[in-house]
Design a protein around this motif. Structure first.
Motif, short mmCIF file in Angstrom:
data_model
loop_
_atom_site.label_atom_id
_atom_site.label_comp_id
_atom_site.label_asym_id
_atom_site.label_seq_id
_atom_site.Cartn_x
_atom_site.Cartn_y
_atom_site.Cartn_z
N GLY A 37 0.83 -1.19 0.00
CA GLY A 37 0.00 0.00 0.00
C GLY A 37 0.87 1.24 0.00
O GLY A 37 1.72 1.42 0.88
N TYR A 95 -5.26 3.23 4.65
CA TYR A 95 -4.13 2.52 5.28
C TYR A 95 -4.66 1.52 6.29
O TYR A 95 -4.24 0.34 6.32
CB TYR A 95 -3.17 3.50 5.94
N PHE A 99 3.94 -1.25 3.51
CA PHE A 99 3.45 0.07 3.13
C PHE A 99 4.61 1.01 2.81
O PHE A 99 5.71 0.89 3.36
CB PHE A 99 2.63 0.69 4.27
N GLY A 124 5.49 1.53 7.74
CA GLY A 124 6.00 1.54 6.39
C GLY A 124 7.12 2.53 6.22
O GLY A 124 7.28 3.49 6.99
#
Length: 1022
Positions: free
Chosen positions: A273, A281, A292, A318
């Motif tokens: 993502g 998210y 992420f 992330g």
């Protein structure tokens, strides 16, 4: 009765989000609930029907019928529109559309989103507070949403999101094929970039985020990445995005996601993502995605415009990419991205702690929910100026004229140009500063639009090079003027005090440049209760009602929690249209302005005092709907009140003790004088005595007949027939036959022409027998006249007589009578608005004006009393009394004059004029001139023109301006002579039937001005 198992679902015009997945669940597993999807997109409706589910266009007849019975309305947002048919009876199940760190709803910071958000709360807050259930996913989110939406505990459903909980294996819609068809091999990584919108700007977003699409596609290809672009609905029309979408739609490494397809159906295909501040998210995290990239190239700018409720880095996972170059670098090592399992579990618990995959819990809590009966109060807001307060000058420029008048009387270094033209200088300065504020927001780096009062003064100072002392003088004088000229506006004041006394929530909202301290002084001077109210001024924060932002400020400051918001104000835009668009209920306070009569008065002599008087007239007109009363108050007062007040002041100056008012003109003048004396507390007496030309002329002939008696303006000017001739001669028919045998033939004449009148006048003048008869009559009549005057007049004090206008001949007659009563050296004083004769010998004449505009029309007003001019005197119990003959008159006008002139005096002399004598003279001059110049004025036509009077002695009473009949008009058109006995042709035309008015206009337009047609018309008449 609502059916709690009849549910309506909606997610704007899409089939998406949490409502979609709860809808599918109910259709698959809860057959006891009848579920309908509704929206306005026919393609969406048809698609759902093909799936075997119930769906209806939102506005279809069937949908309207369903709305009447439905018990639950399932949505994924706080709706901006709730169907009227729900009638506060439907449970609203709000499943929301995303969790996260962004302030939402009542705490959103974007002005455009604030506007849409606040307006729905203003309209539907009571429904949100009583009918709404809200889905929260964790304790952290419970606290967050409860604050953001002002929710109470019994409105909360604790569970996960249906869009995440639903097992997509149970419901496949071939959406996965979109991705599978684009993946080059089983090693292809699928990345989703789903950015949120930017509050600070929607322009050029995509070009800023993806600054080089070619470098991106190259990186995607090199790293075997399939990138899905999923744009927020507010961004997907971005021009750069649309251009890239068209150009790269067939690129093997990019999917431009079509929102007709549900991105949640392919969450199981997502490997990475690429996120920013979007709630997606947390949805991806809950769906099992754990890798992420936090692409936050505009982090500082974003959080400066939309502050987050928690630390972004702590509440997301992330690798962070702070630029497009960072993003490319991260994509280059996509296979080496690390996963912080511990932090992921912490975040899941913090944001998804209530997620127990319990659809039934959501459904059952909804079925068991009872609509609350929380009673919310109403918020009342009031504009200040022209709503609860008003200026005594009606218009703001009246204040500027006050400053000018004060400057003219002050020693100052301010340039003469500025002083003489101050109102214009002041208005220009304000307009300039307002224009500057509108056009300099970028230069000033300030969104403030409202100006401060000091800005205006500073502009005048800089433009005209004033020193600080004089600038402060301008500032102080205007503040003085504002405070001096404030008063309550009755209707608005009465309403706001009623609400305050009832305990309602009331606030004040005003677009005003004056400081708050000054506004509070104004309010306090009217009622201290008003000063204690919350006051929201545009001059404080810079936001204005006219832009809606000041209303939004009030919403925030009060933490709006009311059923309705009612606003009172006068401005069509700022107080009516703007709040109406915000779902505030506006109540218009009619903005008063000068009518044509008042405008002409103010514009003729523009100064502070004329604004005060013009406003007095306008406010009276607004309060008293009777046009007759306004005519008396505003028109008739101008003819008499200034003159009478001058008379009283002049009399006091001349040490006169008593003013005598002579019938019949004196009746009205004395009433006016008495009220002025009472109001001004003057030390002078008044008395009404009966007298007239008819009663005094003959008795005043002591040794000879006056030349004036036989003059063209004397006793014989009003002859129109045999009877009036006898009256003018003061003869019986027998006496006439004996004294004028050569004129007996006149008995057979119906009317007298000019030659006949002259024959009578000259014959009488040179008839010695008649003159001797007249002197004998004078001697006999004089006895009772002298007795009456001695009886009524106190000759031991200094006195004067009050007239209005005329040649002065009748007053000469009175003087002779008084001299004959007392002594040859007796002085007689008369007051006039204007007389033809000046002071002469022992006759003193004081005139108010030299203005030569005819005053003859005033006689018609004087004549509107219950009795005729007295013809003489008679004895009653040895007392001389006037012979009074009663007559018809306009009773309504007479009554109105008695009442309204007194009211005018009370109100007029309560005003704090700068120059009283000047305003009185301006008002008098204007009134007289207006009558002359505007004979077609509606009120003059309606109330004055029909009044009857006989200005000339022995003339019968006739209307001032009688209407022209069709019979008269037809005779005129045929060339016959028609005696139009009118004193003003324009008034007579205006009073005539419409047909005659049209004919008259056509004659003047097409015949009178055309020589050929005029000649033809003359031939036809012959």
């Amino acid at each position: 009765m609502r059916d709690k198992k009849l549910w309506i679902f909606n997610a704007t015009n899409d089939f998406a989000g949490n409502p979609k997945w709860l809808y599918i669940y109910i259709n698959m597993y809860r057959k006891d609930i009848k579920a309908y999807w509704m929206c306005d997109d026919v393609d969406v409706i048809n698609m759902i029907k093909k799936m075997g589910f119930n769906a209806e266009l939102y506005s279809s007849k069937k949908a309207e019928k369903i709305k009447e019975s439905a018990g639950v309305f399932v949505v994924h947002q706080v709706k901006e529109h709730i169907p009227d048919k729900f009638k506060d009876e439907v449970v609203i199940l709000n499943l929301w559309h995303g969790i996260g760190l962004k302030p939402i709803e009542r705490y959103v910071e974007s002005p455009s989103i604030k506007y849409r958000t606040y307006r729905k709360y203003i309209k539907y807050n009571s429904i949100y507070r009583n009918n709404q259930l809200f889905l929260v996913t964790s304790q952290f989110m419970e606290n967050h949403f409860s604050k953001m939406l002002n929710l109470e505990n019994d409105q909360l459903i604790k569970s996960g999101y249906p869009s995440v909980m639903f097992n997509k294996v149970d419901f496949k819609n071939n959406t996965n094929e979109i991705i599978k068809s684009k993946k080059s091999n089983k090693h292809t990584k699928v990345a989703l970039y789903a950015p949120t919108f930017r509050d600070y700007s929607m322009e050029g977003f995509f070009g800023e985020a993806i600054s080089d699409i070619d470098l991106l596609t190259k990186s995607l290809k090199e790293n075997n990445i399939l990138l899905i672009f999923k744009m927020h609905y507010l961004v997907r029309e971005d021009l750069q995005y649309l251009n890239i979408k068209e150009k790269y739609s067939n690129n093997p490494n990019i999917i431009f996601w079509d929102d007709k397809n549900d991105i949640y159906e392919v969450f199981d295909e997502i490997d990475i993502g690429i996120v920013d501040y979007s709630s997606i998210y947390y949805d991806l995290l809950a769906a099992g995605v754990n890798k992420f990239v936090r692409y936050i190239y505009d982090f500082e700018k974003y959080i400066s415009n939309r502050k987050l409720i928690g630390d972004y880095r702590e509440n997301t996972t992330g690798i962070i990419a702070k630029s497009f170059e960072d993003l490319l670098n991260v994509l280059g090592k996509i296979n080496k991205l690390e996963v912080d399992t511990k932090k992921i579990e912490y975040i899941k618990d913090k944001f998804w702690g209530y997620d127990d995959n319990d659809f039934e819990g959501i459904i059952n809590k909804t079925l068991n929910f009872k609509i609350k009966e929380k009673k919310l109060s109403t918020l009342y807001s009031f504009d200040i100026f022209d709503t609860i307060l008003q200026r005594k000058t009606l218009r703001p420029e009246g204040i500027f004229y006050f400053v000018k008048e004060k400057l003219l009387r002050t020693s100052t270094n301010i340039p003469s140009y500025v002083i003489q033209n101050y109102p214009r200088v002041r208005i220009q300065a304000e307009n300039y500063v307002r224009d500057y504020y509108r056009k300099s927001q970028y230069i000033r780096n300030d969104k403030r639009l409202e100006i401060d009062f000091i800005d205006i003064i500073n502009r005048i100072q800089s433009t005209y090079d004033l020193n600080d002392y004089d600038s402060k003088l301008l500032y102080d004088l205007e503040i003085e003027a504002e405070l001096l000229n404030i008063e309550k506006r009755d209707d608005g004041y009465e309403e706001i005090t009623r609400l305050i006394d009832r305990g309602e929530k009331v606030v004040l909202i005003s677009d005003m440049y004056l400081p708050k301290s000054i506004i509070k002084q104004m309010l306090k001077s009217v009622n201290p209760k008003l000063e204690r109210l919350p006051i929201y001024l545009s001059s404080e924060g810079g936001n204005q009602k006219s832009t809606s932002l000041l209303y939004l400020d009030v919403f925030e400051d009060l933490k709006y929690d009311y059923k309705n918001w009612i606003h009172y104000g006068d401005n069509n835009n700022a107080d009516i249209n703007v709040p109406k668009r915000l779902n505030i209920i506006p109540i218009k306070q009619k903005l008063l302005d000068f009518n044509n009569y008042e405008s002409q008065f103010v514009n003729r002599n523009k100064n502070y005092d004329t604004y005060l008087l013009g406003t007095l007239l306008a406010r009276f007109r607004n309060k008293n709907k009777s046009t007759l009363e306004y005519y008396v108050f505003g028109y008739i007062s101008s003819y008499f009140v200034p003159y009478v007040h001058w008379t009283i002041k002049k009399a006091i100056k001349e040490e006169i003790e008593t003013l005598y008012f002579i019938s019949r003109d004196g009746e009205l003048l004395k009433k006016i004088a008495d009220k002025i004396i009472e109001k001004k507390n003057y030390d002078i007496k008044t008395k009404y005595i009966y007298g007239s030309r008819k009663a005094w002329r003959i008795p005043s002939f002591i040794d000879e007949i006056d030349d004036e008696f036989y003059s063209p303006f004397g006793n014989f000017s009003g002859l129109n027939g045999y009877k009036s001739m006898l009256d003018a001669l003061y003869l019986t028919e027998q006496e006439f036959i004996e004294l004028f045998p050569d004129l007996v033939f006149l008995k057979d004449k119906e009317t007298f022409n000019h030659k006949t009148k002259e024959l009578v006048r000259l014959t009488a003048k040179y008839n010695k027998k008649y003159n001797d008869h007249l002197l004998l009559k004078a001697s006999k009549d004089r006895e009772i006249v002298i007795e009456y005057l001695n009886q009524e007049i106190d000759f031991n004090e200094k006195f004067a007589f009050v007239e209005y206008w005329g040649r002065g001949y009748t007053q000469d007659c009175l003087h002779r009578l008084l001299r004959h009563t007392v002594t040859d050296t007796f002085d007689t004083t008369f007051f006039y608005a204007r007389s033809i004769y000046q002071s002469s010998g022992n006759i003193i004449r004081y005139n108010y004006t030299s203005k030569m505009t005819s005053l003859i029309f005033v006689e018609s007003i004087f004549a509107n009393i219950p009795y005729k001019s007295v013809s003489g005197y008679q004895y009653d119990n040895n007392k001389a009394i006037p012979v009074i003959e009663y007559k018809d008159y306009n009773k309504k006008l007479y009554s109105s004059m008695n009442k309204l002139l007194s009211e005018f005096i009370e109100m007029f002399y309560s005003l704090d004029f700068i120059e009283l004598d000047e305003i009185e003279r301006n008002f008098y001059d204007f009134g007289i001139d207006y009558f002359k110049n505007k004979p077609d004025d509606e009120l003059i036509i309606k109330y004055f023109a029909p009044l009857k009077d006989a200005v000339i002695l022995f003339e019968p009473e006739i209307e001032y301006a009688p209407a022209i009949t069709y019979k008269m008009a037809s005779k005129k058109l045929l060339g016959k002579k028609v005696p139009l006995r009118t004193k003003n042709k324009t008034m007579s035309i205006k009073r005539s039937p419409k047909g005659i008015q049209i004919i008259y206009k056509m004659y003047n337009k097409y015949i009178k001005q055309n020589k050929i047609l005029k000649t033809i018309y003359k031939i036809i008449k012959k």
